[in-house]
Design a protein around this motif. Sequence first.
Motif, mmCIF file in Angstrom:
data_model
loop_
_atom_site.group_PDB
_atom_site.id
_atom_site.type_symbol
_atom_site.label_atom_id
_atom_site.label_comp_id
_atom_site.label_asym_id
_atom_site.label_seq_id
_atom_site.Cartn_x
_atom_site.Cartn_y
_atom_site.Cartn_z
ATOM 1 N N ARG A 75 0.837 -1.201 0.000
ATOM 2 C CA ARG A 75 0.000 0.000 0.000
ATOM 3 C C ARG A 75 0.871 1.251 0.000
ATOM 4 O O ARG A 75 0.658 2.194 -0.767
ATOM 5 C CB ARG A 75 -0.921 0.008 1.221
ATOM 6 C CG ARG A 75 -2.073 -0.982 1.200
ATOM 7 C CD ARG A 75 -2.922 -0.822 2.454
ATOM 8 N NE ARG A 75 -4.218 -1.462 2.345
ATOM 9 C CZ ARG A 75 -4.517 -2.637 2.901
ATOM 10 N NH1 ARG A 75 -3.585 -3.309 3.576
ATOM 11 N NH2 ARG A 75 -5.731 -3.145 2.764
ATOM 12 N N LEU A 76 1.850 1.279 0.896
ATOM 13 C CA LEU A 76 2.729 2.437 0.988
ATOM 14 C C LEU A 76 3.563 2.597 -0.276
ATOM 15 O O LEU A 76 3.793 3.716 -0.746
ATOM 16 C CB LEU A 76 3.623 2.314 2.219
ATOM 17 C CG LEU A 76 2.894 2.392 3.566
ATOM 18 C CD1 LEU A 76 3.825 1.987 4.704
ATOM 19 C CD2 LEU A 76 2.350 3.803 3.803
ATOM 20 N N ALA A 77 4.030 1.484 -0.831
ATOM 21 C CA ALA A 77 4.821 1.553 -2.059
ATOM 22 C C ALA A 77 4.002 2.134 -3.208
ATOM 23 O O ALA A 77 4.526 2.892 -4.038
ATOM 24 C CB ALA A 77 5.334 0.167 -2.421
ATOM 25 N N ARG A 78 2.739 1.813 -3.264
ATOM 26 C CA ARG A 78 1.890 2.340 -4.336
ATOM 27 C C ARG A 78 1.718 3.843 -4.220
ATOM 28 O O ARG A 78 1.683 4.569 -5.216
ATOM 29 C CB ARG A 78 0.506 1.662 -4.284
ATOM 30 C CG ARG A 78 -0.449 2.123 -5.387
ATOM 31 C CD ARG A 78 -1.815 1.473 -5.250
ATOM 32 N NE ARG A 78 -2.554 1.946 -4.082
ATOM 33 C CZ ARG A 78 -3.250 3.080 -4.045
ATOM 34 N NH1 ARG A 78 -3.292 3.888 -5.105
ATOM 35 N NH2 ARG A 78 -3.918 3.424 -2.964
ATOM 36 N N LEU A 79 1.656 4.343 -3.000
ATOM 37 C CA LEU A 79 1.355 5.751 -2.775
ATOM 38 C C LEU A 79 2.579 6.650 -2.818
ATOM 39 O O LEU A 79 2.475 7.837 -3.149
ATOM 40 C CB LEU A 79 0.655 5.921 -1.419
ATOM 41 C CG LEU A 79 -0.704 5.232 -1.283
ATOM 42 C CD1 LEU A 79 -1.248 5.399 0.132
ATOM 43 C CD2 LEU A 79 -1.698 5.790 -2.298
ATOM 44 N N LEU A 80 3.739 6.121 -2.469
ATOM 45 C CA LEU A 80 4.953 6.930 -2.436
ATOM 46 C C LEU A 80 5.566 7.007 -3.825
ATOM 47 O O LEU A 80 5.814 5.987 -4.462
ATOM 48 C CB LEU A 80 5.951 6.329 -1.447
ATOM 49 C CG LEU A 80 5.579 6.473 0.026
ATOM 50 C CD1 LEU A 80 6.376 5.499 0.884
ATOM 51 C CD2 LEU A 80 5.810 7.907 0.499
ATOM 52 N N ARG A 81 5.834 8.210 -4.288
ATOM 53 C CA ARG A 81 6.449 8.365 -5.604
ATOM 54 C C ARG A 81 7.930 8.004 -5.536
ATOM 55 O O ARG A 81 8.514 8.003 -4.440
ATOM 56 C CB ARG A 81 6.247 9.797 -6.114
ATOM 57 C CG ARG A 81 7.038 10.850 -5.370
ATOM 58 C CD ARG A 81 6.814 12.220 -5.993
ATOM 59 N NE ARG A 81 5.447 12.658 -5.791
ATOM 60 C CZ ARG A 81 5.072 13.451 -4.783
ATOM 61 N NH1 ARG A 81 5.957 13.871 -3.892
ATOM 62 N NH2 ARG A 81 3.822 13.812 -4.653
ATOM 63 N N PRO A 82 8.562 7.687 -6.640
ATOM 64 C CA PRO A 82 9.992 7.377 -6.629
ATOM 65 C C PRO A 82 10.804 8.492 -5.977
ATOM 66 O O PRO A 82 10.614 9.674 -6.279
ATOM 67 C CB PRO A 82 10.330 7.222 -8.113
ATOM 68 C CG PRO A 82 9.049 6.773 -8.736
ATOM 69 C CD PRO A 82 7.965 7.499 -7.982
ATOM 70 N N GLY A 83 11.690 8.102 -5.067
ATOM 71 C CA GLY A 83 12.499 9.061 -4.337
ATOM 72 C C GLY A 83 11.883 9.524 -3.030
ATOM 73 O O GLY A 83 12.554 10.161 -2.217
ATOM 74 N N ALA A 84 10.593 9.235 -2.822
ATOM 75 C CA ALA A 84 9.931 9.617 -1.576
ATOM 76 C C ALA A 84 10.454 8.777 -0.422
ATOM 77 O O ALA A 84 11.016 7.703 -0.613
ATOM 78 C CB ALA A 84 8.417 9.453 -1.713
#
Length: 229
Positions: A156-165
């Motif tokens: 879930r978190l991986a889906r929401l966080l943009r690359p580099g976040a």
Amino acid sequence: MSHEWSDASRPKFFGRRRGRSLNPTQQRILDDKLPGLSVDPDALPADPSDLFDVEIRDLWLEVGFGSGEHLVGQAGNHADIGFLGCEPFINGVAKMVRDADAAGLRNVKILADDARLLLDALPDACLGRAYVLFPDPWPKKRHRPRRFVGPDNLPRLARLLRPGAELRCATDHPDYLDWMLYHVGRSAAFEWLAEGPKDWRDRWDDHIPTRYETKALAGRPSYLRFRRV
């Protein structure tokens, strides 16, 4: 809010909803101020930045903000960032709402409920940072699957966080520390940013301690920074 605690379609929740009874002042704060701060997962705008009536340049999330010391402090320090906070424990929500109102914050929205409801409703790659600070360690072996940082919620978190976040996690429970490092380490979506012991033993430079944290209830806290790759 459209979600009810008895709704059979909701994910099963194991934490506390309430502590001691709210006093009249706390209840009045919730009645008067919470509606203006609340976010409804079923009625999100396509662009979450439209939740705020001020212009924001990024969106950060805190899962389980407790009494809100960190969330309120960060929002006060970053007026151009929109903050989403999730906390089901209504006594903590009452304190956070009081402090956010006293500080005149306009860049905070909260869900006084299970964070998963909001995580599943937000659009892809909308977050620049997420915090999970001192979550319930669920120390008994049979309860470990209830831990928030794990195989159910990391996607879930991986889906929401943009690359580099960044995903920032903290715990003072040694077993949960090992658990976090194991499960995040297994995820291809994140890399641990530590280069030496100082990088997890010391608080982040911009960190705002919470009341729970200062008590050091279960030992020395560890502070972990992961980057979305």
